[in-house]
Design a protein around this motif. Structure first.
Motif, PDB file in Angstrom:
ATOM      1  N   PRO A   1       0.776  -1.124  -0.157  1.00  0.00           N
ATOM      2  CA  PRO A   1       0.005   0.026  -0.017  1.00  0.00           C
ATOM      3  C   PRO A   1       0.926   1.283  -0.106  1.00  0.00           C
ATOM      4  CG  PRO A   1       0.188  -0.898   2.371  1.00  0.00           C
ATOM      5  CD  PRO A   1       0.893  -1.723   1.371  1.00  0.00           C
ATOM      6  N   SER A   2       0.305   2.210  -0.557  1.00  0.00           N
ATOM      7  CA  SER A   2       1.240   3.786  -0.561  1.00  0.00           C
ATOM      8  C   SER A   2       0.983   4.265   0.721  1.00  0.00           C
ATOM      9  CB  SER A   2       0.384   4.507  -1.854  1.00  0.00           C
ATOM     10  OG  SER A   2       0.713   4.039  -3.017  1.00  0.00           O
ATOM     11  N   HIS A   3      -0.222   3.819   1.622  1.00  0.00           N
ATOM     12  CA  HIS A   3      -0.540   4.555   2.576  1.00  0.00           C
ATOM     13  C   HIS A   3      -1.084   3.506   3.873  1.00  0.00           C
ATOM     14  CE1 HIS A   3      -0.294   8.690   0.955  1.00  0.00           C
ATOM     15  NE2 HIS A   3      -1.011   8.163  -0.104  1.00  0.00           N
ATOM     16  N   LEU A   4      -0.407   3.724   4.856  1.00  0.00           N
ATOM     17  CA  LEU A   4      -0.685   2.925   6.040  1.00  0.00           C
ATOM     18  C   LEU A   4      -0.914   3.867   7.258  1.00  0.00           C
ATOM     19  CD1 LEU A   4       1.531  -0.306   6.069  1.00  0.00           C
ATOM     20  CD2 LEU A   4      -0.842  -0.155   5.938  1.00  0.00           C
ATOM     21  N   VAL A   5      -2.001   3.626   7.866  1.00  0.00           N
ATOM     22  CA  VAL A   5      -1.972   4.355   9.469  1.00  0.00           C
ATOM     23  C   VAL A   5      -2.542   3.302  10.406  1.00  0.00           C
ATOM     24  CG1 VAL A   5      -3.316   6.040  10.787  1.00  0.00           C
ATOM     25  CG2 VAL A   5      -2.809   6.491   8.184  1.00  0.00           C
ATOM     26  N   ASN A   6      -1.650   3.433  11.633  1.00  0.00           N
ATOM     27  CA  ASN A   6      -2.014   2.466  12.523  1.00  0.00           C
ATOM     28  C   ASN A   6      -2.193   3.232  13.993  1.00  0.00           C
ATOM     29  OD1 ASN A   6      -1.597  -0.304  11.092  1.00  0.00           O
ATOM     30  ND2 ASN A   6       0.457   0.844  11.012  1.00  0.00           N
ATOM     31  N   LEU A   7      -3.199   2.809  14.769  1.00  0.00           N
ATOM     32  CA  LEU A   7      -3.342   3.536  16.032  1.00  0.00           C
ATOM     33  C   LEU A   7      -3.952   2.476  17.068  1.00  0.00           C
ATOM     34  CD1 LEU A   7      -3.859   6.208  17.788  1.00  0.00           C
ATOM     35  CD2 LEU A   7      -6.471   6.063  16.892  1.00  0.00           C
ATOM     36  N   TRP A   8      -3.336   2.686  18.319  1.00  0.00           N
ATOM     37  CA  TRP A   8      -3.636   1.737  19.380  1.00  0.00           C
ATOM     38  C   TRP A   8      -3.585   2.579  20.798  1.00  0.00           C
ATOM     39  CZ3 TRP A   8      -6.591  -2.232  20.134  1.00  0.00           C
ATOM     40  CH2 TRP A   8      -6.652  -2.943  21.196  1.00  0.00           C
ATOM     41  N   SER A   9      -4.668   2.562  21.675  1.00  0.00           N
ATOM     42  CA  SER A   9      -4.478   3.177  22.802  1.00  0.00           C
ATOM     43  C   SER A   9      -5.240   2.454  24.098  1.00  0.00           C
ATOM     44  CB  SER A   9      -5.302   4.642  22.639  1.00  0.00           C
ATOM     45  OG  SER A   9      -5.364   5.382  23.946  1.00  0.00           O
ATOM     46  N   SER A  10      -4.733   2.742  24.997  1.00  0.00           N
ATOM     47  CA  SER A  10      -5.370   2.017  26.390  1.00  0.00           C
ATOM     48  C   SER A  10      -5.683   2.945  27.402  1.00  0.00           C
ATOM     49  CB  SER A  10      -4.927   0.834  26.615  1.00  0.00           C
ATOM     50  OG  SER A  10      -3.394   1.105  27.324  1.00  0.00           O
ATOM     51  N   TYR A  11      -6.715   2.799  28.048  1.00  0.00           N
ATOM     52  CA  TYR A  11      -6.724   3.709  29.432  1.00  0.00           C
ATOM     53  C   TYR A  11      -7.134   2.851  30.808  1.00  0.00           C
ATOM     54  CZ  TYR A  11      -8.579   7.560  32.382  1.00  0.00           C
ATOM     55  OH  TYR A  11      -8.547   8.545  33.384  1.00  0.00           O
ATOM     56  N   VAL A  12      -6.577   2.949  32.000  1.00  0.00           N
ATOM     57  CA  VAL A  12      -6.563   2.019  32.932  1.00  0.00           C
ATOM     58  C   VAL A  12      -7.446   2.769  33.988  1.00  0.00           C
ATOM     59  CG1 VAL A  12      -5.410   0.757  34.625  1.00  0.00           C
ATOM     60  CG2 VAL A  12      -4.693   0.925  32.302  1.00  0.00           C
ATOM     61  N   LEU A  13      -8.505   2.299  34.684  1.00  0.00           N
ATOM     62  CA  LEU A  13      -9.145   3.038  35.789  1.00  0.00           C
ATOM     63  C   LEU A  13      -9.801   1.817  36.775  1.00  0.00           C
ATOM     64  CD1 LEU A  13     -12.678   3.650  34.582  1.00  0.00           C
ATOM     65  CD2 LEU A  13     -11.345   2.491  33.008  1.00  0.00           C
ATOM     66  N   PRO A  14      -9.718   2.399  38.121  1.00  0.00           N
ATOM     67  CA  PRO A  14     -10.288   1.402  39.004  1.00  0.00           C
ATOM     68  C   PRO A  14     -11.645   1.239  38.806  1.00  0.00           C
ATOM     69  CG  PRO A  14      -9.300   3.600  39.935  1.00  0.00           C
ATOM     70  CD  PRO A  14      -9.291   3.782  38.543  1.00  0.00           C
ATOM     71  N   LEU A  15     -11.978  -0.159  39.022  1.00  0.00           N
ATOM     72  CA  LEU A  15     -13.411  -0.454  38.931  1.00  0.00           C
ATOM     73  C   LEU A  15     -13.811  -1.494  40.023  1.00  0.00           C
ATOM     74  CD1 LEU A  15     -15.998  -0.132  37.503  1.00  0.00           C
ATOM     75  CD2 LEU A  15     -15.352  -2.222  35.893  1.00  0.00           C
ATOM     76  N   GLY A  16     -14.511  -0.898  41.008  1.00  0.00           N
ATOM     77  CA  GLY A  16     -14.763  -1.958  42.147  1.00  0.00           C
ATOM     78  C   GLY A  16     -13.409  -2.191  42.866  1.00  0.00           C
ATOM     79  N   PRO A  17     -13.419  -3.437  43.102  1.00  0.00           N
ATOM     80  CA  PRO A  17     -12.293  -3.865  43.763  1.00  0.00           C
ATOM     81  C   PRO A  17     -10.900  -4.099  43.108  1.00  0.00           C
ATOM     82  CG  PRO A  17     -13.406  -5.707  43.631  1.00  0.00           C
ATOM     83  CD  PRO A  17     -14.433  -4.479  43.117  1.00  0.00           C
ATOM     84  N   GLY A  18     -11.146  -4.106  41.495  1.00  0.00           N
ATOM     85  CA  GLY A  18     -10.097  -4.334  40.731  1.00  0.00           C
ATOM     86  C   GLY A  18      -9.742  -3.063  39.862  1.00  0.00           C
ATOM     87  N   VAL A  19      -9.385  -3.546  38.653  1.00  0.00           N
ATOM     88  CA  VAL A  19      -8.811  -2.403  37.651  1.00  0.00           C
ATOM     89  C   VAL A  19      -9.396  -3.055  36.373  1.00  0.00           C
ATOM     90  CG1 VAL A  19      -7.014  -1.243  38.827  1.00  0.00           C
ATOM     91  CG2 VAL A  19      -6.377  -3.164  37.275  1.00  0.00           C
ATOM     92  N   LEU A  20      -9.742  -1.963  35.547  1.00  0.00           N
ATOM     93  CA  LEU A  20     -10.334  -2.234  34.256  1.00  0.00           C
ATOM     94  C   LEU A  20      -9.160  -1.547  33.233  1.00  0.00           C
ATOM     95  CD1 LEU A  20     -12.453  -3.367  32.251  1.00  0.00           C
ATOM     96  CD2 LEU A  20     -13.705  -1.115  32.558  1.00  0.00           C
ATOM     97  N   THR A  21      -9.039  -2.129  32.133  1.00  0.00           N
ATOM     98  CA  THR A  21      -8.389  -1.578  31.159  1.00  0.00           C
ATOM     99  C   THR A  21      -9.355  -1.632  29.722  1.00  0.00           C
ATOM    100  OG1 THR A  21      -6.120  -2.336  31.713  1.00  0.00           O
ATOM    101  CG2 THR A  21      -6.268  -1.635  29.466  1.00  0.00           C
ATOM    102  N   ILE A  22      -9.399  -0.361  29.279  1.00  0.00           N
ATOM    103  CA  ILE A  22     -10.146  -0.254  28.014  1.00  0.00           C
ATOM    104  C   ILE A  22      -9.081   0.069  26.956  1.00  0.00           C
ATOM    105  CG2 ILE A  22     -11.991   0.924  26.882  1.00  0.00           C
ATOM    106  CD1 ILE A  22     -13.238   1.629  29.472  1.00  0.00           C
ATOM    107  N   GLY A  23      -9.166  -0.506  25.994  1.00  0.00           N
ATOM    108  CA  GLY A  23      -8.448  -0.362  24.882  1.00  0.00           C
ATOM    109  C   GLY A  23      -8.816  -0.345  23.469  1.00  0.00           C
TER     110      GLY A  23
END
Length: 702
Positions: free
Chosen positions: A602-624
């Motif tokens: 391909p002439s053009h490629l774009v890639n993106l990835w992101s994650s956010y970590v937050l407390p949720l109850g007694p544990g932690v949740l990662t949303i990516g």
């Protein structure tokens, strides 16, 4: 065994099973700090998408900002979050890297427009030469390092577009146990286990074993892929000496091959309408791959003093495979009758690779110098038969399966012995705090002996060449610098053409310039570059005959690449990449090729990835989440049709509580109907991308 040690061990194993230091830490009893607060503290060390240094660019652990060539690192965290099932998927977030046919079940990768299958390395040693049949296992890796452009000066004869160096998981200094089971779309399931830690009380001997069983079914009819992967390792340390032994067993059983379908009826007009996405042009119970691979290797390092270090890496690999598939012979004028033929490849491959180097470090005045001198070799024996056969045509709209094949007849039948030797020197000098200069040279010798069993002819071929690399980085401010470099490459093309003539060696030169940053304590790491690679004596697929190649004249790739990994906060991490690639055929034995683009780049490629970590109850949740844009590509050479561009989005939900982990990965979240690539075999077929795929995993570790 304390829980704190287990937490450290889980951090060390982050790429494979339960990358969960936060979870293990939450089990520590501390009356002054709640479980959630402890997990929040650990958020700082999760979600890292970058690395400060790498070994692939210089064979020394050098800060990336001091290396005058583009290098990308796929971190353990990124592998863990994205959960790839192939090396190609693991490299989605690296600029300049494109998928040109991994949908078939093989690692078909290009870097900067050029084929990289001959330049896939594991722990600094070439996996094998000239075969992409065995997919690498990304879930057995600590990280992946990608050197853009020629890497011949250090790594010898290989791909001219770049080097992919996989770093295996190693024994840990602290106890480790983690496991996970996963299930997903199309009947896919997987089980993982990772056990490691000290073997002796003094910690001198430690070990580890990673094991994976995967049953990967597919949206395409008749396809099921089963893999068993077992990777044991041992490490012994005494004084300044460290010896690590690394083994691996891979057993692949693939029922059904995916050779693609004609573009007519996918995105090109066909009076009969659209071809179903799940169509397979093969025969149920006929197409298959049987692959067995065993590897055993070692890494030895002895530190004499603060100046001198000796290193030696060695590995033996045995691969036994048998591949049988049905391919397209072209679509008839009625737009529905597909001519077909059979290709069969039994192959036995034995390879031994060895690399020995001495490193010296010196400082005087304002100069800080690192010097290495080394020699490496690759001995490989390939025993292969490539046969063709016939089988009746197939109506791709109303298929009637069960046709009987004709007898196979061999096209290639040979035993080849390859010997590659290289001797290299490199000097890195840091002048003051701002200027870093690198210069290196290498002399390569390659020998091949080929016995053609069809003609009873024996051929010998010898090639040799000297390659050179030079470059420099100037940091205008601490953590931000400009770099320029020049690099040469030499790649002997083992094998023969369709008329049994040996191929000439490929050669290439690259000019590159760019900007690197490592700012805010590693929170902002970027690499932006422009380059031009000129490649001569290029091998391409022989049109309509899978497995055969022809040698063309000259291709040129030039472009712009940008990679960035940014920690926006202790909870929020982002990685992004953009690629512009202009690659064309400049000279060719076939004038129809001149001015055209290679297939699937391909002439053009774009890639993106992101994650956010937050407390949720007694544990932690990662949303990516994230996605990739892949631009238009050519489907054949000479160019005859254009593959449409596409956008695919992926997502992650990962909840961790104490020692438990629940994760969900979604791929192609919006069920885009797209074409992954043209077939790399040279036939007029395209490989469709995977539809919406969901995988859910449950893990436990302590």
């Amino acid at each position: 065994m304390s829980i704190r040690l287990t937490g450290a061990a889980l951090w060390a194993s982050s790429a494979l099973l339960l990358h969960s230091p936060a979870i293990a830490q939450s089990a520590i009893t501390d009356p002054a700090v709640s479980s959630t607060e402890q997990q929040q503290e650990e958020i700082v060390v999760t979600g890292k998408y970058s690395a400060a240094s790498a070994v692939t660019g210089t064979k020394t652990d050098t800060p990336l900002i001091e290396v005058p060539q583009s290098i990308a690192v796929v971190s353990a965290t990124l592998i863990d979050e994205r959960r790839p099932f192939s090396l190609t998927e693991a490299l989605y977030n690296v600029s300049g890297v494109a998928d040109v046919g991994s949908r078939r079940g093989f690692d078909n990768i290009v870097i900067r427009g050029f084929d990289a299958n001959a330049s896939i390395y594991l722990d600094g040693l070439r996996v094998e030469r000239g075969s992409a049949f065995v997919q690498q296992e990304p879930l057995g890796l600590e990280r992946i390092e990608v050197l853009k452009g020629p890497g011949s000066v250090l790594f010898g004869q290989g791909s001219l577009g770049g080097i992919i160096n996989q770093i295996s998981k190693r024994p840990t200094d602290t106890p480790l146990f983690s496991t996970e089971i996963m299930g997903g779309s199309f009947g896919t399931y997987q089980g993982l286990i990772d056990i490691g830690g000290p073997v002796t009380n003094d910690g001198a001997l430690s070990g580890r074993i990673n094991a994976i069983y995967r049953n990967l079914e597919d949206s395409i009819d008749f396809i099921e892929r089963r893999r068993l992967y077992v990777a044991p390792s041992l490490r012994w340390k005494s004084g300044g000496t460290t010896l690590t032994v690394l083994g691996a067993i891979i057993r692949d059983r693939r029922d059904g091959n995916y050779a693609g379908i004609p573009p007519e009826g996918v995105f090109l007009p066909n009076p009969n309408g659209k071809v179903p996405r799940n169509r397979n042009i093969g025969e149920p119970g006929f197409d298959n791959d049987r692959i067995d691979r065993q590897q055993i290797g070692y890494q030895l390092e002895h530190v004499f003093d603060d100046r001198w270090t000796l290193r030696q890496n060695g590995r033996f690999t045995h691969t036994d495979l048998d591949s049988l598939g049905i391919f397209s012979g072209g679509l008839d004028a009625d737009g529905r009758t597909l001519q077909r033929f059979i290709g069969s490849v039994p192959q036995d491959d034995r390879a031994f690779a060895l690399d020995t180097q001495v490193q010296g470090r010196f400082a005087w005045g304002g100069l800080d110098t690192t010097f290495i001198a080394g020699a490496d070799l690759l001995q490989q024996r390939v025993d292969q038969v490539f046969s063709f056969g016939g089988i009746g045509p197939l109506d791709i709209y109303q298929p009637v399966y069960g046709q009987q094949p004709t007898p196979l007849f061999p096209v290639l039948d040979f035993i080849r012995n390859d010997s590659l030797y290289g001797f290299y020197l490199q000097n890195q000098t840091k002048i003051g705090e701002r200027l870093s200069v690198l210069i290196g040279g290498r002399y390569d010798i390659s020998k091949t002996r080929n016995f053609d069993r069809l003609t009873s002819q024996r051929r010998r071929q010898r090639d040799a060449d000297f390659t050179f690399r030079v470059g420099g980085v100037y940091q205008v401010t601490p953590g931000a610098g400009f770099f320029v470099s020049y690099a040469e490459a030499f790649n002997p093309s083992f094998g023969v053409s369709a008329d049994s003539e040996p191929f000439e060696p490929e050669q290439a030169t690259q000019y590159e310039a760019g900007i690197k940053t490592d700012l805010a304590g590693g929170r902002i790491r970027t690499n932006v570059s422009v380059y031009r690679i000129t490649r001569d004596n290029v091998l391409v697929a022989f049109p309509g005959v899978p497995g055969l190649q022809l040698q063309t004249g000259q291709q040129r790739s030039q472009g712009f690449e940008a990679d960035a990994a940014v920690r926006l906060s202790d909870r929020w991490n982002v990685t992004a990449a953009y690629t512009y690639t202009d690659v064309t055929v400049r000279k060719d034995t076939n004038p129809l090729f001149v001015g055209d683009r290679p297939v699937s780049v391909p002439s053009h490629l774009v890639n993106l990835w992101s994650s956010y970590v937050l407390p949720l109850g007694p544990g932690v949740l990662t949303i990516g989440g994230g996605g990739r844009y892949v631009g238009k590509r050519e489907g054949t050479l000479p160019n005859s049709y254009v593959i449409p561009d596409y956008v695919v989005a992926d997502a992650l939900l990962d909840y961790r509580l104490d020692r438990w982990r629940l994760r969900l990965n979604a791929y192609n979240l919006f069920d885009a109907n797209y074409v992954d690539s043209a077939s790399p075999s040279g036939t007029r077929t395209v490989l469709l991308g995977e539809p919406l795929t969901v995988r859910v995993g449950v893990g436990y570790g302590f």
